[in-house]
Design a protein around this motif. Structure first.
Motif, PDB file in Angstrom:
ATOM      1  N   VAL A  84     -32.726  58.000 -42.193  1.00 51.20           N
ATOM      2  CA  VAL A  84     -33.410  57.737 -43.452  1.00 51.20           C
ATOM      3  C   VAL A  84     -34.915  57.604 -43.398  1.00 51.20           C
ATOM      4  O   VAL A  84     -35.215  56.948 -42.498  1.00 51.20           O
ATOM      5  CB  VAL A  84     -32.501  56.742 -44.468  1.00 51.20           C
ATOM      6  CG1 VAL A  84     -31.030  57.215 -44.782  1.00 51.20           C
ATOM      7  CG2 VAL A  84     -32.756  55.534 -43.935  1.00 51.20           C
ATOM      8  N   ILE A 105     -31.481  61.786 -44.439  1.00 52.19           N
ATOM      9  CA  ILE A 105     -31.349  61.677 -46.154  1.00 52.19           C
ATOM     10  C   ILE A 105     -32.544  60.769 -46.594  1.00 52.19           C
ATOM     11  O   ILE A 105     -32.909  60.034 -45.678  1.00 52.19           O
ATOM     12  CB  ILE A 105     -30.031  60.856 -46.528  1.00 52.19           C
ATOM     13  CG1 ILE A 105     -28.741  61.402 -45.997  1.00 52.19           C
ATOM     14  CG2 ILE A 105     -30.207  60.790 -48.103  1.00 52.19           C
ATOM     15  CD1 ILE A 105     -27.546  60.604 -46.496  1.00 52.19           C
ATOM     16  N   GLU A 109     -32.966  59.952 -52.133  1.00 50.71           N
ATOM     17  CA  GLU A 109     -32.045  60.898 -52.323  1.00 50.71           C
ATOM     18  C   GLU A 109     -30.653  60.299 -51.720  1.00 50.71           C
ATOM     19  O   GLU A 109     -29.427  60.845 -52.310  1.00 50.71           O
ATOM     20  CB  GLU A 109     -31.959  62.392 -51.820  1.00 50.71           C
ATOM     21  CG  GLU A 109     -33.388  62.978 -52.287  1.00 50.71           C
ATOM     22  CD  GLU A 109     -33.647  64.304 -51.686  1.00 50.71           C
ATOM     23  OE1 GLU A 109     -32.924  64.608 -50.609  1.00 50.71           O
ATOM     24  OE2 GLU A 109     -34.647  64.732 -51.843  1.00 50.71           O
ATOM     25  N   LEU A 110     -30.472  58.983 -51.399  1.00 46.36           N
ATOM     26  CA  LEU A 110     -29.681  58.461 -50.887  1.00 46.36           C
ATOM     27  C   LEU A 110     -28.589  58.153 -52.042  1.00 46.36           C
ATOM     28  O   LEU A 110     -28.741  57.727 -53.025  1.00 46.36           O
ATOM     29  CB  LEU A 110     -30.074  57.074 -50.180  1.00 46.36           C
ATOM     30  CG  LEU A 110     -28.830  56.190 -49.623  1.00 46.36           C
ATOM     31  CD1 LEU A 110     -27.933  56.941 -48.498  1.00 46.36           C
ATOM     32  CD2 LEU A 110     -29.066  54.831 -49.166  1.00 46.36           C
ATOM     33  N   ALA A 114     -24.526  62.168 -50.952  1.00 48.27           N
ATOM     34  CA  ALA A 114     -25.520  62.646 -49.902  1.00 48.27           C
ATOM     35  C   ALA A 114     -24.878  62.346 -48.470  1.00 48.27           C
ATOM     36  O   ALA A 114     -24.925  63.049 -47.615  1.00 48.27           O
ATOM     37  CB  ALA A 114     -26.732  62.240 -50.340  1.00 48.27           C
ATOM     38  N   VAL A 118     -23.589  64.755 -45.299  1.00 52.38           N
ATOM     39  CA  VAL A 118     -24.334  64.709 -44.032  1.00 52.38           C
ATOM     40  C   VAL A 118     -22.978  64.537 -43.108  1.00 52.38           C
ATOM     41  O   VAL A 118     -23.002  64.998 -41.880  1.00 52.38           O
ATOM     42  CB  VAL A 118     -25.206  63.656 -43.702  1.00 52.38           C
ATOM     43  CG1 VAL A 118     -25.738  63.488 -42.610  1.00 52.38           C
ATOM     44  CG2 VAL A 118     -26.315  63.950 -44.708  1.00 52.38           C
TER      45      VAL A 118
END
Length: 122
Positions: A84, A105, A109-110, A114, A118
């Protein structure tokens, strides 16, 4: 099965936000760490399934941490690493794809969804 997540970021405010978001979306956040050294200790003691890992840490960047965690010596149990950053993926060029991390991520946008995307979970 609920994924057990370790959040690694040098900003306590982001760790707190990420914990709230992920717990609300059904993840089991088993711990937090503020730097690479604490992350290695936490991975050894907590055995998370997933390490949500900030790229910019004070002692070793997230790419270096991901390399150590992916090592074949078995010390860390090879958790799935998701990088991140507050920066965009494109800012890191090919480094994200070349790393052993499962994906990336952007911090803004976490969400649980999401992270599931991933991880390849429906």
């Amino acid at each position: 099965m609920t994924a057990r997540v370790l959040i690694v970021d040098d900003h306590a405010s982001f760790r707190s936000l990420a914990r709230r978001l992920l717990v609300a979306d059904g993840f089991d956040v088993v711990g937090e760490a503020g730097d690479a050294a604490d992350a290695f200790d936490a991975v050894r003691t907590l055995a998370p399934d997933v390490v949500l890992l900030d790229i910019r840490l004070p002692d070793l960047d997230g790419f270096g941490v991901a390399e150590v965690l992916a090592g074949d010596d078995g010390v860390y149990g090879a958790p799935t690493v998701v990088l991140v950053s507050s920066r965009a993926r494109d800012d890191y060029g090919r480094r994200v794809d070349a790393s052993p991390a499962r994906g990336f991520i952007a911090k803004d946008e976490l969400s649980g969804d999401a992270l599931r995307r991933v991880l390849g979970d429906p």
